[in-house]
Design a protein around this motif. Structure first.
Motif, PDB file in Angstrom:
ATOM      1  N   ALA A 160     -14.323 -40.512  15.066  1.00  0.00           N
ATOM      2  CA  ALA A 160     -13.368 -39.425  14.860  1.00  0.00           C
ATOM      3  C   ALA A 160     -14.009 -38.273  14.083  1.00  0.00           C
ATOM      4  O   ALA A 160     -13.892 -37.105  14.469  1.00  0.00           O
ATOM      5  N   VAL A 161     -14.713 -38.610  13.014  1.00  0.00           N
ATOM      6  CA  VAL A 161     -15.333 -37.565  12.186  1.00  0.00           C
ATOM      7  C   VAL A 161     -16.389 -36.804  13.000  1.00  0.00           C
ATOM      8  O   VAL A 161     -16.449 -35.568  12.955  1.00  0.00           O
ATOM      9  N   SER A 162     -17.214 -37.535  13.760  1.00  0.00           N
ATOM     10  CA  SER A 162     -18.262 -36.869  14.558  1.00  0.00           C
ATOM     11  C   SER A 162     -17.651 -35.904  15.559  1.00  0.00           C
ATOM     12  O   SER A 162     -18.158 -34.796  15.750  1.00  0.00           O
ATOM     13  N   ALA A 163     -16.568 -36.338  16.227  1.00  0.00           N
ATOM     14  CA  ALA A 163     -15.950 -35.470  17.236  1.00  0.00           C
ATOM     15  C   ALA A 163     -15.364 -34.212  16.581  1.00  0.00           C
ATOM     16  O   ALA A 163     -15.460 -33.107  17.119  1.00  0.00           O
ATOM     17  N   VAL A 164     -14.764 -34.371  15.403  1.00  0.00           N
ATOM     18  CA  VAL A 164     -14.223 -33.201  14.704  1.00  0.00           C
ATOM     19  C   VAL A 164     -15.362 -32.261  14.320  1.00  0.00           C
ATOM     20  O   VAL A 164     -15.283 -31.050  14.522  1.00  0.00           O
ATOM     21  N   LEU A 165     -16.459 -32.835  13.811  1.00  0.00           N
ATOM     22  CA  LEU A 165     -17.577 -31.984  13.388  1.00  0.00           C
ATOM     23  C   LEU A 165     -18.273 -31.336  14.579  1.00  0.00           C
ATOM     24  O   LEU A 165     -18.937 -30.317  14.440  1.00  0.00           O
TER      25      LEU A 165
ATOM     26  N   SER B 141      -7.036 -41.098   6.700  1.00  0.00           N
ATOM     27  CA  SER B 141      -7.145 -39.854   5.919  1.00  0.00           C
ATOM     28  C   SER B 141      -8.588 -39.365   5.826  1.00  0.00           C
ATOM     29  O   SER B 141      -8.841 -38.165   5.853  1.00  0.00           O
ATOM     30  N   LEU B 142      -9.528 -40.287   5.720  1.00  0.00           N
ATOM     31  CA  LEU B 142     -10.931 -39.884   5.606  1.00  0.00           C
ATOM     32  C   LEU B 142     -11.372 -39.035   6.807  1.00  0.00           C
ATOM     33  O   LEU B 142     -12.269 -38.212   6.691  1.00  0.00           O
ATOM     34  N   CYS B 143     -10.733 -39.260   7.955  1.00  0.00           N
ATOM     35  CA  CYS B 143     -11.103 -38.529   9.173  1.00  0.00           C
ATOM     36  C   CYS B 143     -10.850 -37.026   9.046  1.00  0.00           C
ATOM     37  O   CYS B 143     -11.424 -36.250   9.798  1.00  0.00           O
ATOM     38  N   TYR B 144      -9.990 -36.617   8.111  1.00  0.00           N
ATOM     39  CA  TYR B 144      -9.877 -35.172   7.850  1.00  0.00           C
ATOM     40  C   TYR B 144     -10.526 -34.784   6.522  1.00  0.00           C
ATOM     41  O   TYR B 144     -11.046 -33.690   6.365  1.00  0.00           O
ATOM     42  N   GLN B 145     -10.492 -35.730   5.540  1.00  0.00           N
ATOM     43  CA  GLN B 145     -11.000 -35.390   4.208  1.00  0.00           C
ATOM     44  C   GLN B 145     -12.491 -35.091   4.246  1.00  0.00           C
ATOM     45  O   GLN B 145     -12.959 -34.154   3.598  1.00  0.00           O
ATOM     46  N   LEU B 146     -13.240 -35.873   5.036  1.00  0.00           N
ATOM     47  CA  LEU B 146     -14.681 -35.646   5.087  1.00  0.00           C
ATOM     48  C   LEU B 146     -15.018 -34.357   5.863  1.00  0.00           C
ATOM     49  O   LEU B 146     -15.726 -33.501   5.332  1.00  0.00           O
ATOM     50  N   PRO B 147     -14.499 -34.180   7.087  1.00  0.00           N
ATOM     51  CA  PRO B 147     -14.796 -32.927   7.787  1.00  0.00           C
ATOM     52  C   PRO B 147     -14.376 -31.680   7.001  1.00  0.00           C
ATOM     53  O   PRO B 147     -15.056 -30.655   7.048  1.00  0.00           O
ATOM     54  N   ALA B 148     -13.273 -31.780   6.243  1.00  0.00           N
ATOM     55  CA  ALA B 148     -12.795 -30.611   5.491  1.00  0.00           C
ATOM     56  C   ALA B 148     -13.882 -30.060   4.569  1.00  0.00           C
ATOM     57  O   ALA B 148     -13.937 -28.862   4.311  1.00  0.00           O
ATOM     58  N   LEU B 149     -14.767 -30.958   4.096  1.00  0.00           N
ATOM     59  CA  LEU B 149     -15.825 -30.527   3.180  1.00  0.00           C
ATOM     60  C   LEU B 149     -16.969 -29.849   3.917  1.00  0.00           C
ATOM     61  O   LEU B 149     -17.736 -29.103   3.329  1.00  0.00           O
ATOM     62  N   LEU B 150     -17.099 -30.149   5.214  1.00  0.00           N
ATOM     63  CA  LEU B 150     -18.247 -29.648   5.966  1.00  0.00           C
ATOM     64  C   LEU B 150     -17.890 -28.479   6.888  1.00  0.00           C
ATOM     65  O   LEU B 150     -18.764 -27.754   7.339  1.00  0.00           O
ATOM     66  N   LEU B 151     -16.606 -28.310   7.186  1.00  0.00           N
ATOM     67  CA  LEU B 151     -16.186 -27.197   8.042  1.00  0.00           C
ATOM     68  C   LEU B 151     -16.174 -25.909   7.222  1.00  0.00           C
ATOM     69  O   LEU B 151     -15.980 -25.937   6.004  1.00  0.00           O
ATOM     70  N   PRO B 152     -16.354 -24.773   7.907  1.00  0.00           N
ATOM     71  CA  PRO B 152     -16.510 -23.531   7.139  1.00  0.00           C
ATOM     72  C   PRO B 152     -15.231 -23.047   6.447  1.00  0.00           C
ATOM     73  O   PRO B 152     -15.311 -22.475   5.366  1.00  0.00           O
ATOM     74  N   HIS B 153     -14.066 -23.278   7.065  1.00  0.00           N
ATOM     75  CA  HIS B 153     -12.850 -22.679   6.499  1.00  0.00           C
ATOM     76  C   HIS B 153     -11.855 -23.743   6.069  1.00  0.00           C
ATOM     77  O   HIS B 153     -12.175 -24.925   6.029  1.00  0.00           O
ATOM     78  N   LEU B 154     -10.623 -23.293   5.851  1.00  0.00           N
ATOM     79  CA  LEU B 154      -9.570 -24.172   5.322  1.00  0.00           C
ATOM     80  C   LEU B 154      -9.145 -25.254   6.322  1.00  0.00           C
ATOM     81  O   LEU B 154      -9.105 -25.020   7.531  1.00  0.00           O
ATOM     82  N   THR B 155      -8.806 -26.433   5.807  1.00  0.00           N
ATOM     83  CA  THR B 155      -8.167 -27.483   6.601  1.00  0.00           C
ATOM     84  C   THR B 155      -6.694 -27.528   6.204  1.00  0.00           C
ATOM     85  O   THR B 155      -6.371 -27.698   5.030  1.00  0.00           O
TER      86      THR B 155
END
Ligand SMILES: Nc1ncnc2c1ncn2[C@@H]1O[C@H](COP(=O)(O)OP(=O)(O)OP(=O)(O)O)[C@@H](O)[C@H]1O
Ligand SMILES: [Mg+2]
Length: 236
Positions: free
Chosen positions: A21-26, A42-56
């Motif tokens: 899930a995290v890889s597909a989001v990233l 929850s980790l599936c959004y919490q981790l990408p939120a740190l690596l994506l450029p803008h707000l989650t």
């Protein structure tokens, strides 16, 4: 991805489904993650939120769930906040300012917040990388927790130009999954399901007549005196 998992969250490895899930989001795609209760959606959004450029932006159906997740994020040093009904106008303005400045990584709201004109104006002014819909079965008219306001979320995603969505739920029948895929343009390969089998749970069914129900229930429970029991009823 792996170093963030260890450094920020302190977990040595992903749990089943999380990595996919995290890889597909990233990779920039929209995803549905369907894992059982307590398995780490929850980790599936919490981790990408740190690596994506803008707000989650996270839509959550319950204030208590939001507060739990915020406490977790704050413990891990992640800039997260909510805008909710128990907040003063000043507090809400302060949160919006943090989002506008780019300091905030995660903003949690209830779906009803999106009906608020002032909030919608604010969303027009911030760039959002990811729309997260927690307890996503609420979007389905076939689901057991249908919330009509959830039907507007695909429109909001377009309106605020949010490039991708992540839907999280523990309970989705094939019909509910098809609904989520169609509404949020999720490819079949990006529906990550880990299965529901729980080897430590036993289900026993005993049909009884309506008038016998309570008597039989008392008997059943007395036979298990000293053990914890949960009785579900259909009345609210
Ligand atoms: N990779 C991991 N390693 C160890 N623990 C983890 C991992 N990912 C998540 N957890 C822990 O698992 C617990 C449950 O996670 P979470 O609340 O995300 O579950 P959930 O799937 O959203 O459940 P629910 O359906 O009840 O909402 C949390 O305490 C979290 O810290
Ligand atoms: Mg959850």
């Amino acid at each position: 991805m792996y170093s963030t998992l260890e450094r920020v969250f302190g977990y040595p490895q992903f749990r089943p489904g999380q990595e996919a899930a995290v890889s597909a989001v990233l990779a920039g795609r929209s995803v549905a993650a369907i894992f059982p209760t307590g398995s780490g959606k929850s980790l599936c959004y919490q981790l990408p939120a740190l690596l994506l450029p803008h707000l989650t932006l996270v839509v959550s159906p319950l204030l208590a769930l939001m507060q739990d997740q915020l406490a977790f994020l704050q413990r891990h040093g992640i800039a997260a906040a909510s805008i909710d009904s128990v907040q003063s106008r000043e507090d809400a303005s302060a949160v919006m300012a943090r989002a506008r400045s780019g300091e905030l990584k995660i903003l949690m709201i209830s779906v009803e917040r999106l009906k608020n004109e002032r909030f919608r104006n604010f969303l027009q002014q911030v760039q959002i990388s990811l729309l997260v819909i927690d307890e996503a079965h609420c979007i389905s008219e076939w689901g057991h927790n249908f919330r009509p306001d959830y039907l507007k979320l695909p429109d909001y995603q377009r309106q605020f130009a949010i490039p991708q969505a992540l839907l999280l739920t523990a309970t989705a029948t094939p019909q509910v999954i098809a609904d989520m895929q169609a509404k949020f343009a999720i490819a079949p390969a990006d529906v990550v399901t880990t299965g529901f089998y729980r080897p430590n749970l036993n289900l026993l069914v005993e049909p009884v007549s309506g008038q016998d129900k309570r008597r039989r229930l008392v008997q059943w429970m007395s036979a298990r005196a000293g053990q914890a029991s949960i009785v579900y009823v259909t009345l609210q």
